[in-house]
Motif scaffolding. Structure first.
Motif, mmCIF file in Angstrom:
data_model
loop_
_atom_site.group_PDB
_atom_site.id
_atom_site.type_symbol
_atom_site.label_atom_id
_atom_site.label_comp_id
_atom_site.label_asym_id
_atom_site.label_seq_id
_atom_site.Cartn_x
_atom_site.Cartn_y
_atom_site.Cartn_z
ATOM 1 N N ASP A 186 52.000 41.026 38.020
ATOM 2 C CA ASP A 186 50.918 40.070 38.240
ATOM 3 C C ASP A 186 51.454 38.635 38.201
ATOM 4 O OD1 ASP A 186 47.964 40.626 38.601
ATOM 5 O OD2 ASP A 186 47.877 38.959 37.212
ATOM 6 N N ARG A 214 57.085 44.468 43.708
ATOM 7 C CA ARG A 214 57.146 45.932 43.631
ATOM 8 C C ARG A 214 55.768 46.473 43.264
ATOM 9 N NH1 ARG A 214 61.285 47.886 39.456
ATOM 10 N NH2 ARG A 214 61.363 45.762 38.601
ATOM 11 N N HIS A 252 58.229 42.350 38.503
ATOM 12 C CA HIS A 252 57.899 42.917 39.823
ATOM 13 C C HIS A 252 58.343 42.040 40.993
ATOM 14 C CE1 HIS A 252 53.671 40.915 40.566
ATOM 15 N NE2 HIS A 252 54.574 40.027 40.200
ATOM 16 N N ARG A 262 42.792 34.826 44.026
ATOM 17 C CA ARG A 262 43.983 35.422 44.637
ATOM 18 C C ARG A 262 43.606 36.566 45.559
ATOM 19 N NH1 ARG A 262 47.698 37.335 40.120
ATOM 20 N NH2 ARG A 262 45.731 38.261 39.436
ATOM 21 N N GLU A 263 44.540 36.885 46.452
ATOM 22 C CA GLU A 263 44.345 38.000 47.377
ATOM 23 C C GLU A 263 45.541 38.934 47.273
ATOM 24 O OE1 GLU A 263 41.574 38.362 49.048
ATOM 25 O OE2 GLU A 263 40.732 36.380 48.631
ATOM 26 N N LEU A 274 53.529 48.883 41.399
ATOM 27 C CA LEU A 274 53.715 49.620 40.142
ATOM 28 C C LEU A 274 52.471 50.406 39.769
ATOM 29 C CD1 LEU A 274 55.164 46.521 38.258
ATOM 30 C CD2 LEU A 274 56.526 48.422 39.155
HETATM 31 C C1 Q0Z Z 1 47.639 43.361 40.532
HETATM 32 C C2 Q0Z Z 1 44.927 41.439 41.448
HETATM 33 C C3 Q0Z Z 1 45.124 39.869 43.254
HETATM 34 C C4 Q0Z Z 1 43.171 41.128 43.069
HETATM 35 C C5 Q0Z Z 1 46.775 45.259 41.158
HETATM 36 N N1 Q0Z Z 1 52.966 44.820 41.044
HETATM 37 C C6 Q0Z Z 1 51.727 45.400 41.111
HETATM 38 N N2 Q0Z Z 1 51.627 46.712 41.325
HETATM 39 C C7 Q0Z Z 1 50.422 47.300 41.415
HETATM 40 N N3 Q0Z Z 1 49.285 46.627 41.288
HETATM 41 C C8 Q0Z Z 1 49.284 45.306 41.051
HETATM 42 C C9 Q0Z Z 1 50.541 44.632 40.961
HETATM 43 CL CL1 Q0Z Z 1 50.685 42.968 40.681
HETATM 44 C C10 Q0Z Z 1 47.981 44.627 40.902
HETATM 45 N N4 Q0Z Z 1 46.307 43.263 40.564
HETATM 46 C C11 Q0Z Z 1 45.487 42.087 40.215
HETATM 47 C C12 Q0Z Z 1 45.637 40.500 42.128
HETATM 48 C C13 Q0Z Z 1 43.888 40.178 43.736
HETATM 49 C C14 Q0Z Z 1 43.683 41.745 41.913
HETATM 50 F F1 Q0Z Z 1 45.861 38.982 43.895
HETATM 51 N N5 Q0Z Z 1 45.764 44.395 40.932
#
Ligand code: Q0Z
Length: 286
Positions: free
Chosen positions: A202, A81, A67, A13-14, A83
């Protein structure tokens, strides 16, 4: 519109920032097996996972806010969102497999849950258990006991994520069971909104964050075939590959069979035709 800023890459994922409050999460068609990302993609895998996650978000809102803001028309990108993420992985296990099984064989317990003696691999547990893990930046997440998790998030928040994660698992597990799929275990990630409200984030209840097993042929006492990745694993095992990077290219029959399995999981769990999702991804939110 301001360009999205790339924040990071996961194995498949990105993640991008849209602005201070919103992220864009993009599920690619990459696939990993034995922890290695393979050079061959599975067409539409990212769309299946995005659609499934959005389906569960829409149906679990009464258990916990999440989210999700929007699913984009490409079917693989979600606006969400931004978070403050909690520093633990919230794993729920309904069946004894993976690191839970390994811990049980070694110690008779996992993450501090003493389990009855005589359980066999893949057996359903008497009750689902919450087995938090640390987020490893490199290597494998490590199971931690409640005391360690409390040090990371506080006692009140720990009790809350345990209660909510178990409720989410019970809901999804019952839904999947009626449709011929066992959710053996699953990993949730939570964050806090600016008011300190707990929010599910996530991806949720996808085959990448969970172990899905076909109910047909479920046999306690042995490892179960994975609903989605079994063709890939079997093919990789047949090569005698040493499971270090780089992994092998997949032949077209393995790609096609695996793609069909993802699409079958989507259709079984959502009751929605995958072509209808491609036509209008918002269909999973209704
Ligand atoms: C999710 C991740 C990806 C690398 C940060 N709603 C959120 N708010 C703040 N941070 C996150 C989320 Cl989902 C968050 N990740 C995991 C996902 C590529 C890492 F697509 N890291």
């Amino acid at each position: 519109m301001a360009p999205a800023v790339h924040l990071g890459s996961g194995k498949v994922r990105e993640l991008y920032a849209l602005d201070d409050e919103r992220l864009l999460l993009v599920a690619t068609d990459r696939i990993s097996t034995f922890d290695v990302v393979l050079p061959t993609e599975i067409p539409d895998k990212g769309r299946v996972l995005t659609g499934l996650s959005a389906f569960w978000f829409a149906r679990t809102r009464s258990i916990c806010p999440n989210h999700l803001l929007a699913v984009r028309s490409d079917g693989r990108s979600t606006e969400c969102r931004r978070l403050e993420m909690l520093p633990i992985e919230c794993v729920v296990r309904g069946y004894l497999t993976g690191s839970g099984w390994k811990d049980y064989v070694a110690t008779g317990s996992t993450s501090g849950h003493a389990l009855p003696p005589g359980l066999v691999e893949s057996q359903e547990l008497p009750e689902p258990i919450f087995t938090p893990a640390t987020k490893a930046t490199t290597g494998h997440d490590e199971n931690i006991d409640a005391e360690t998790a409390v040090e990371l998030v506080g006692a009140d928040r720990f009790r809350e994520v345990e209660r909510i994660a178990l409720a989410l698992y019970r809901f999804a597990s019952a839904h999947a069971h009626e449709r011929g799929i066992i959710i053996a275990d699953t990993k949730f990630e939570f964050g806090l909104d600016p008011d300190g409200v707990l929010v599910l984030a996530d991806e949720a209840l996808t085959p990448d964050s969970s172990r899905f097993w076909p109910m047909d042929g479920y046999r306690p006492g042995q490892a179960q075939p994975s609903f989605d990745k079994q063709f890939v694993r079997d093919y990789c095992e047949s090569l005698g590959w040493d499971k270090t990077d780089p992994g092998p290219e997949l032949p077209e029959n393995v790609v096609a069979g695996t793609r069909e399995r993802y699409i079958e999981a989507f259709a079984l769990l959502t009751g929605i035709d995958f072509d209808a999702y491609l036509d209008n991804p918002e269909i999973v939110l209704r």
